[in-house]
Design a protein around this motif. Structure first.
Motif, PDB file in Angstrom:
ATOM      1  N   VAL A   1       0.851  -1.191   0.000  1.00 49.15           N
ATOM      2  CA  VAL A   1       0.000   0.000   0.000  1.00 49.15           C
ATOM      3  C   VAL A   1       0.886   1.240   0.000  1.00 49.15           C
ATOM      4  O   VAL A   1       1.808   1.348   0.813  1.00 49.15           O
ATOM      5  CB  VAL A   1      -0.906   0.021   1.250  1.00 49.15           C
ATOM      6  N   GLU A   2       0.569   2.174  -0.916  1.00 51.42           N
ATOM      7  CA  GLU A   2       1.294   3.436  -0.986  1.00 51.42           C
ATOM      8  C   GLU A   2       0.315   4.596  -0.866  1.00 51.42           C
ATOM      9  O   GLU A   2      -0.862   4.459  -1.164  1.00 51.42           O
ATOM     10  CB  GLU A   2       2.044   3.542  -2.318  1.00 51.42           C
TER      11      GLU A   2
ATOM     12  N   VAL B   1      -8.090  -2.644   7.898  1.00 53.74           N
ATOM     13  CA  VAL B   1      -7.306  -1.471   7.511  1.00 53.74           C
ATOM     14  C   VAL B   1      -5.899  -1.873   7.099  1.00 53.74           C
ATOM     15  O   VAL B   1      -5.260  -2.707   7.743  1.00 53.74           O
ATOM     16  CB  VAL B   1      -7.219  -0.461   8.682  1.00 53.74           C
ATOM     17  N   LEU B   2      -5.430  -1.268   6.014  1.00 55.63           N
ATOM     18  CA  LEU B   2      -4.031  -1.339   5.612  1.00 55.63           C
ATOM     19  C   LEU B   2      -3.522   0.091   5.511  1.00 55.63           C
ATOM     20  O   LEU B   2      -4.140   0.937   4.860  1.00 55.63           O
ATOM     21  CB  LEU B   2      -3.868  -2.024   4.247  1.00 55.63           C
ATOM     22  N   GLU B   3      -2.405   0.358   6.159  1.00 50.71           N
ATOM     23  CA  GLU B   3      -1.779   1.686   6.146  1.00 50.71           C
ATOM     24  C   GLU B   3      -0.680   1.721   5.085  1.00 50.71           C
ATOM     25  O   GLU B   3      -0.181   0.664   4.668  1.00 50.71           O
ATOM     26  CB  GLU B   3      -1.161   1.972   7.519  1.00 50.71           C
ATOM     27  N   PRO B   4      -0.264   2.914   4.655  1.00 45.91           N
ATOM     28  CA  PRO B   4       0.865   3.001   3.726  1.00 45.91           C
ATOM     29  C   PRO B   4       2.073   2.251   4.280  1.00 45.91           C
ATOM     30  O   PRO B   4       2.390   2.359   5.463  1.00 45.91           O
ATOM     31  CB  PRO B   4       1.136   4.505   3.636  1.00 45.91           C
TER      32      PRO B   4
ATOM     33  N   VAL C   1      -7.936  10.713   0.642  1.00 47.97           N
ATOM     34  CA  VAL C   1      -6.873  10.658  -0.366  1.00 47.97           C
ATOM     35  C   VAL C   1      -6.873   9.288  -1.034  1.00 47.97           C
ATOM     36  O   VAL C   1      -6.947   8.263  -0.350  1.00 47.97           O
ATOM     37  CB  VAL C   1      -5.487  10.910   0.288  1.00 47.97           C
ATOM     38  N   ASP C   2      -6.800   9.280  -2.378  1.00 48.27           N
ATOM     39  CA  ASP C   2      -6.695   8.009  -3.097  1.00 48.27           C
ATOM     40  C   ASP C   2      -5.403   7.296  -2.719  1.00 48.27           C
ATOM     41  O   ASP C   2      -4.386   7.935  -2.443  1.00 48.27           O
ATOM     42  CB  ASP C   2      -6.711   8.231  -4.606  1.00 48.27           C
ATOM     43  N   ALA C   3      -5.446   5.975  -2.733  1.00 48.73           N
ATOM     44  CA  ALA C   3      -4.272   5.151  -2.446  1.00 48.73           C
ATOM     45  C   ALA C   3      -3.849   4.416  -3.707  1.00 48.73           C
ATOM     46  O   ALA C   3      -4.628   4.259  -4.647  1.00 48.73           O
ATOM     47  CB  ALA C   3      -4.599   4.144  -1.346  1.00 48.73           C
ATOM     48  N   THR C   4      -2.626   3.950  -3.708  1.00 47.35           N
ATOM     49  CA  THR C   4      -2.122   3.112  -4.785  1.00 47.35           C
ATOM     50  C   THR C   4      -1.685   1.782  -4.196  1.00 47.35           C
ATOM     51  O   THR C   4      -0.974   1.745  -3.188  1.00 47.35           O
ATOM     52  CB  THR C   4      -0.921   3.770  -5.492  1.00 47.35           C
ATOM     53  N   LEU C   5      -2.135   0.706  -4.823  1.00 48.61           N
ATOM     54  CA  LEU C   5      -1.684  -0.637  -4.468  1.00 48.61           C
ATOM     55  C   LEU C   5      -0.706  -1.099  -5.534  1.00 48.61           C
ATOM     56  O   LEU C   5      -0.952  -0.903  -6.735  1.00 48.61           O
ATOM     57  CB  LEU C   5      -2.861  -1.620  -4.414  1.00 48.61           C
ATOM     58  N   ARG C   6       0.374  -1.715  -5.131  1.00 51.65           N
ATOM     59  CA  ARG C   6       1.304  -2.377  -6.063  1.00 51.65           C
ATOM     60  C   ARG C   6       1.110  -3.872  -5.827  1.00 51.65           C
ATOM     61  O   ARG C   6       1.227  -4.355  -4.691  1.00 51.65           O
ATOM     62  CB  ARG C   6       2.739  -1.990  -5.788  1.00 51.65           C
TER      63      ARG C   6
END
Length: 97
Positions: free
Chosen positions: A40-41, A61-64, A87-92
């Motif tokens: 998670v970013e 919940v997953l945090e950056p 805020v939108d998040a980015t998953l890799r």
């Protein structure tokens, strides 16, 4: 001494933007993968792994910086994410077998 490798062979990757609507992993990318490594970013997300859409206040919940590992194709097909805050998040996501 020979190098030993453990774990799945990862052969696909994607970046997933998580916003205000429930978001799944991309079916065409995950294909028949049995494993996923998800990082998670940017911002926190919530997720559910039962096929039900999470909300900004309901779900795990997953945090950056957090890492989630899934080890079944059914989990990959059912998981859904949503951003927790404003805020939108980015998953890799790396997929493997």
């Amino acid at each position: 001494m020979a190098k030993q490798e453990f774990g799945p062979d990862f052969d696909a990757f994607e970046s997933v933007t998580v916003s205000t609507n429930s978001t799944a992993l991309t079916t065409a990318t995950l294909n028949d993968a049995q494993f996923a490594l998800i990082t998670v970013e940017t911002a926190a997300v919530r997720f559910r792994i039962d096929g039900t859409a999470p909300t900004a206040s309901v779900g795990h919940v997953l945090e950056p910086g957090d890492i989630l590992e899934l080890d079944r194709n059914s989990q990959l097909a059912e998981i859904r994410f949503i951003r927790r805050d404003g805020v939108d998040a980015t998953l890799r996501v790396s997929y493997g077998n």
